[in-house]
Design a protein around this motif. Structure first.
Motif, PDB file in Angstrom:
ATOM      1  N   TYR A  30      -9.250  62.902 -39.104  1.00  0.00           N
ATOM      2  CA  TYR A  30      -8.626  62.363 -37.893  1.00  0.00           C
ATOM      3  C   TYR A  30      -8.762  60.841 -37.855  1.00  0.00           C
ATOM      4  O   TYR A  30      -7.811  60.133 -37.506  1.00  0.00           O
ATOM      5  N   ALA A  31      -9.932  60.332 -38.241  1.00  0.00           N
ATOM      6  CA  ALA A  31     -10.139  58.878 -38.256  1.00  0.00           C
ATOM      7  C   ALA A  31      -9.212  58.208 -39.262  1.00  0.00           C
ATOM      8  O   ALA A  31      -8.641  57.144 -38.998  1.00  0.00           O
ATOM      9  N   VAL A  32      -9.047  58.834 -40.425  1.00  0.00           N
ATOM     10  CA  VAL A  32      -8.155  58.289 -41.454  1.00  0.00           C
ATOM     11  C   VAL A  32      -6.717  58.244 -40.941  1.00  0.00           C
ATOM     12  O   VAL A  32      -6.023  57.220 -41.066  1.00  0.00           O
ATOM     13  N   LEU A  33      -6.258  59.341 -40.359  1.00  0.00           N
ATOM     14  CA  LEU A  33      -4.887  59.395 -39.844  1.00  0.00           C
ATOM     15  C   LEU A  33      -4.682  58.400 -38.712  1.00  0.00           C
ATOM     16  O   LEU A  33      -3.636  57.748 -38.624  1.00  0.00           O
ATOM     17  N   ARG A  34      -5.683  58.255 -37.840  1.00  0.00           N
ATOM     18  CA  ARG A  34      -5.593  57.296 -36.732  1.00  0.00           C
ATOM     19  C   ARG A  34      -5.444  55.871 -37.244  1.00  0.00           C
ATOM     20  O   ARG A  34      -4.618  55.092 -36.746  1.00  0.00           O
ATOM     21  N   LEU A  35      -6.243  55.503 -38.249  1.00  0.00           N
ATOM     22  CA  LEU A  35      -6.173  54.147 -38.795  1.00  0.00           C
ATOM     23  C   LEU A  35      -4.813  53.881 -39.429  1.00  0.00           C
ATOM     24  O   LEU A  35      -4.245  52.797 -39.294  1.00  0.00           O
ATOM     25  N   MET A  36      -4.282  54.884 -40.110  1.00  0.00           N
ATOM     26  CA  MET A  36      -3.000  54.701 -40.792  1.00  0.00           C
ATOM     27  C   MET A  36      -1.847  54.616 -39.803  1.00  0.00           C
ATOM     28  O   MET A  36      -0.938  53.793 -39.957  1.00  0.00           O
ATOM     29  N   LEU A  37      -1.880  55.465 -38.772  1.00  0.00           N
ATOM     30  CA  LEU A  37      -0.776  55.503 -37.815  1.00  0.00           C
ATOM     31  C   LEU A  37      -0.873  54.399 -36.761  1.00  0.00           C
ATOM     32  O   LEU A  37       0.116  54.072 -36.117  1.00  0.00           O
ATOM     33  N   THR A  38      -2.056  53.828 -36.587  1.00  0.00           N
ATOM     34  CA  THR A  38      -2.230  52.758 -35.595  1.00  0.00           C
ATOM     35  C   THR A  38      -2.036  51.379 -36.212  1.00  0.00           C
ATOM     36  O   THR A  38      -1.400  50.506 -35.611  1.00  0.00           O
ATOM     37  N   TYR A  39      -2.565  51.189 -37.425  1.00  0.00           N
ATOM     38  CA  TYR A  39      -2.561  49.844 -38.019  1.00  0.00           C
ATOM     39  C   TYR A  39      -1.714  49.738 -39.291  1.00  0.00           C
ATOM     40  O   TYR A  39      -1.578  48.649 -39.845  1.00  0.00           O
ATOM     41  N   GLY A  40      -1.166  50.850 -39.755  1.00  0.00           N
ATOM     42  CA  GLY A  40      -0.294  50.802 -40.922  1.00  0.00           C
ATOM     43  C   GLY A  40      -1.018  50.533 -42.221  1.00  0.00           C
ATOM     44  O   GLY A  40      -0.453  49.935 -43.144  1.00  0.00           O
ATOM     45  N   LEU A  41      -2.285  50.965 -42.330  1.00  0.00           N
ATOM     46  CA  LEU A  41      -3.041  50.731 -43.560  1.00  0.00           C
ATOM     47  C   LEU A  41      -2.495  51.586 -44.704  1.00  0.00           C
ATOM     48  O   LEU A  41      -2.086  52.724 -44.508  1.00  0.00           O
ATOM     49  N   ARG A  42      -2.499  51.010 -45.888  1.00  0.00           N
ATOM     50  CA  ARG A  42      -2.111  51.750 -47.084  1.00  0.00           C
ATOM     51  C   ARG A  42      -3.232  52.712 -47.484  1.00  0.00           C
ATOM     52  O   ARG A  42      -4.396  52.509 -47.123  1.00  0.00           O
ATOM     53  N   ALA A  43      -2.866  53.716 -48.280  1.00  0.00           N
ATOM     54  CA  ALA A  43      -3.867  54.677 -48.763  1.00  0.00           C
ATOM     55  C   ALA A  43      -4.959  53.958 -49.547  1.00  0.00           C
ATOM     56  O   ALA A  43      -6.149  54.222 -49.376  1.00  0.00           O
ATOM     57  N   GLY A  44      -4.560  53.011 -50.408  1.00  0.00           N
ATOM     58  CA  GLY A  44      -5.531  52.265 -51.208  1.00  0.00           C
ATOM     59  C   GLY A  44      -6.461  51.422 -50.361  1.00  0.00           C
ATOM     60  O   GLY A  44      -7.638  51.257 -50.690  1.00  0.00           O
ATOM     61  N   GLU A  45      -5.954  50.895 -49.256  1.00  0.00           N
ATOM     62  CA  GLU A  45      -6.777  50.082 -48.363  1.00  0.00           C
ATOM     63  C   GLU A  45      -7.799  50.944 -47.627  1.00  0.00           C
ATOM     64  O   GLU A  45      -8.932  50.508 -47.396  1.00  0.00           O
ATOM     65  N   ILE A  46      -7.408  52.165 -47.279  1.00  0.00           N
ATOM     66  CA  ILE A  46      -8.343  53.109 -46.660  1.00  0.00           C
ATOM     67  C   ILE A  46      -9.493  53.398 -47.626  1.00  0.00           C
ATOM     68  O   ILE A  46     -10.668  53.396 -47.247  1.00  0.00           O
ATOM     69  N   CYS A  47      -9.144  53.625 -48.879  1.00  0.00           N
ATOM     70  CA  CYS A  47     -10.157  53.972 -49.886  1.00  0.00           C
ATOM     71  C   CYS A  47     -11.151  52.834 -50.120  1.00  0.00           C
ATOM     72  O   CYS A  47     -12.339  53.080 -50.364  1.00  0.00           O
ATOM     73  N   LYS A  48     -10.700  51.602 -50.019  1.00  0.00           N
ATOM     74  CA  LYS A  48     -11.545  50.450 -50.342  1.00  0.00           C
ATOM     75  C   LYS A  48     -12.476  50.028 -49.207  1.00  0.00           C
ATOM     76  O   LYS A  48     -13.351  49.182 -49.416  1.00  0.00           O
ATOM     77  N   LEU A  49     -12.302  50.595 -48.031  1.00  0.00           N
ATOM     78  CA  LEU A  49     -13.131  50.190 -46.893  1.00  0.00           C
ATOM     79  C   LEU A  49     -14.599  50.511 -47.140  1.00  0.00           C
ATOM     80  O   LEU A  49     -14.951  51.627 -47.510  1.00  0.00           O
ATOM     81  N   ARG A  50     -15.458  49.517 -46.890  1.00  0.00           N
ATOM     82  CA  ARG A  50     -16.904  49.687 -47.050  1.00  0.00           C
ATOM     83  C   ARG A  50     -17.613  49.187 -45.792  1.00  0.00           C
ATOM     84  O   ARG A  50     -17.029  48.445 -44.988  1.00  0.00           O
ATOM     85  N   TYR A  51     -18.851  49.575 -45.673  1.00  0.00           N
ATOM     86  CA  TYR A  51     -19.602  49.248 -44.460  1.00  0.00           C
ATOM     87  C   TYR A  51     -19.696  47.732 -44.254  1.00  0.00           C
ATOM     88  O   TYR A  51     -19.721  47.261 -43.110  1.00  0.00           O
ATOM     89  N   GLN A  52     -19.729  46.976 -45.343  1.00  0.00           N
ATOM     90  CA  GLN A  52     -19.825  45.521 -45.239  1.00  0.00           C
ATOM     91  C   GLN A  52     -18.555  44.903 -44.637  1.00  0.00           C
ATOM     92  O   GLN A  52     -18.549  43.731 -44.246  1.00  0.00           O
ATOM     93  N   ASP A  53     -17.476  45.684 -44.564  1.00  0.00           N
ATOM     94  CA  ASP A  53     -16.224  45.189 -44.002  1.00  0.00           C
ATOM     95  C   ASP A  53     -16.186  45.319 -42.480  1.00  0.00           C
ATOM     96  O   ASP A  53     -15.251  44.846 -41.843  1.00  0.00           O
ATOM     97  N   VAL A  54     -17.195  45.972 -41.905  1.00  0.00           N
ATOM     98  CA  VAL A  54     -17.253  46.176 -40.454  1.00  0.00           C
ATOM     99  C   VAL A  54     -18.140  45.105 -39.835  1.00  0.00           C
ATOM    100  O   VAL A  54     -19.288  44.923 -40.250  1.00  0.00           O
ATOM    101  N   PHE A  59     -13.095  56.422 -35.070  1.00  0.00           N
ATOM    102  CA  PHE A  59     -13.953  55.757 -36.041  1.00  0.00           C
ATOM    103  C   PHE A  59     -15.427  56.008 -35.702  1.00  0.00           C
ATOM    104  O   PHE A  59     -16.230  56.371 -36.565  1.00  0.00           O
ATOM    105  N   ASP A  60     -15.778  55.834 -34.438  1.00  0.00           N
ATOM    106  CA  ASP A  60     -17.155  56.046 -33.984  1.00  0.00           C
ATOM    107  C   ASP A  60     -17.585  57.496 -34.169  1.00  0.00           C
ATOM    108  O   ASP A  60     -18.721  57.776 -34.582  1.00  0.00           O
ATOM    109  N   ASP A  61     -16.687  58.408 -33.847  1.00  0.00           N
ATOM    110  CA  ASP A  61     -17.009  59.826 -33.931  1.00  0.00           C
ATOM    111  C   ASP A  61     -17.374  60.216 -35.362  1.00  0.00           C
ATOM    112  O   ASP A  61     -18.343  60.945 -35.605  1.00  0.00           O
ATOM    113  N   TRP A  62     -16.604  59.710 -36.327  1.00  0.00           N
ATOM    114  CA  TRP A  62     -16.898  59.992 -37.736  1.00  0.00           C
ATOM    115  C   TRP A  62     -18.190  59.321 -38.170  1.00  0.00           C
ATOM    116  O   TRP A  62     -19.071  59.958 -38.754  1.00  0.00           O
TER     117      TRP A  62
END
Length: 249
Positions: A98-122, A160-163
């Protein structure tokens, strides 16, 4: 057996003919190989002004692979809402999906960008109940892939928080934000793949594609022979943003 600086365009023509005639590859497959080579040569040219890319890509006359049907599809608002209702948010994998789908449908992130997200990016500090997330190494021209920040808020931040809070993962700087799952015979269910997570290996683009495909089917979204790809969610996000009057740069 040549250094990049010694290559000439005729070398690439011979390699093209070798792939097509001797190896029997399709032109679209060879096109992908030359895209990679051209990207590397552009990288060298960006690093060294004296180096000039010896490849004239257009003169190779290769046929690019066709985009998957559905690549440019845009979901309706009703379909997007139906898609978001399908992950079972009572389960851990459902919270992740659900968090993945929310990020993609809200901000238009690419699949590759979702995969590259790390804790240091927050960014850990929140301002007015909002949190900044950095998207790094973005797709684009060599040397022009500027990091971009998005502001997590509303339902996207809740997802995001829930996950993050439910996963019980000990996040360090390089830890991927989204973990993969494997089947556990003892519990008879899906559990986080901690072996992969300990090596800081992120989920793959194929995993994101599977997430989208799974819930598209569950939502009963049928476009005939069109495959609703992760990129279709990106187009959907930008379309909804434009309809809401938000300027897209």
């Amino acid at each position: 057996d040549k250094e990049p600086k010694d290559l000439v365009h005729e070398d690439f023509l011979r390699y093209r003919d070798h792939l097509l005639k001797e190896k029997g590859l399709k032109s679209s497959t060879a096109w992908i190989k030359f895209i990679a080579i051209n990207g590397f040569l552009k990288f060298l040219a960006a690093k060294n002004r004296k180096f000039k890319n010896p490849m004239d890509f257009k003169k190779l006359s290769l046929v690019p692979p066709k985009k998957d049907k559905g690549y440019y599809t845009v979901l309706s608002e009703k379909e997007a809402k139906a898609l978001l209702k399908k992950p079972d948010r009572r389960t851990l994998i459902g919270k992740r999906d659900y968090a993945v789908l929310r990020l993609m449908l809200t901000y238009g992130l690419r699949a590759g960008e979702i995969c590259k997200l790390r804790y240091q990016d927050v960014e850990t500090e929140r301002v007015n109940g909002q949190q900044k997330l950095w998207i790094r190494d973005r797709k684009g021209r060599i040397g022009r892939r500027a990091d971009t920040d998005i502001i997590l808020n509303g339902k996207a931040l809740e997802a995001f928080d829930d996950w993050m809070n439910s996963s019980q993962i000990r996040f360090d700087a390089p830890t991927p934000l989204f973990a993969g799952f494997i089947w556990d015979a003892q519990t008879g269910g899906l559990v986080i793949n901690y072996r992969r997570l300990r090596k800081n290996k992120p989920i793959t683009v194929k995993t994101v594609e599977n997430i989208v495909n799974r819930y598209v089917k569950k939502a009963g979204i049928d476009r005939g022979d069109q495959v609703i790809s992760p990129h279709a969610l990106r187009h959907t996000a930008f379309t909804m943003l434009a309809k809401a009057g938000i300027k897209l740069v």
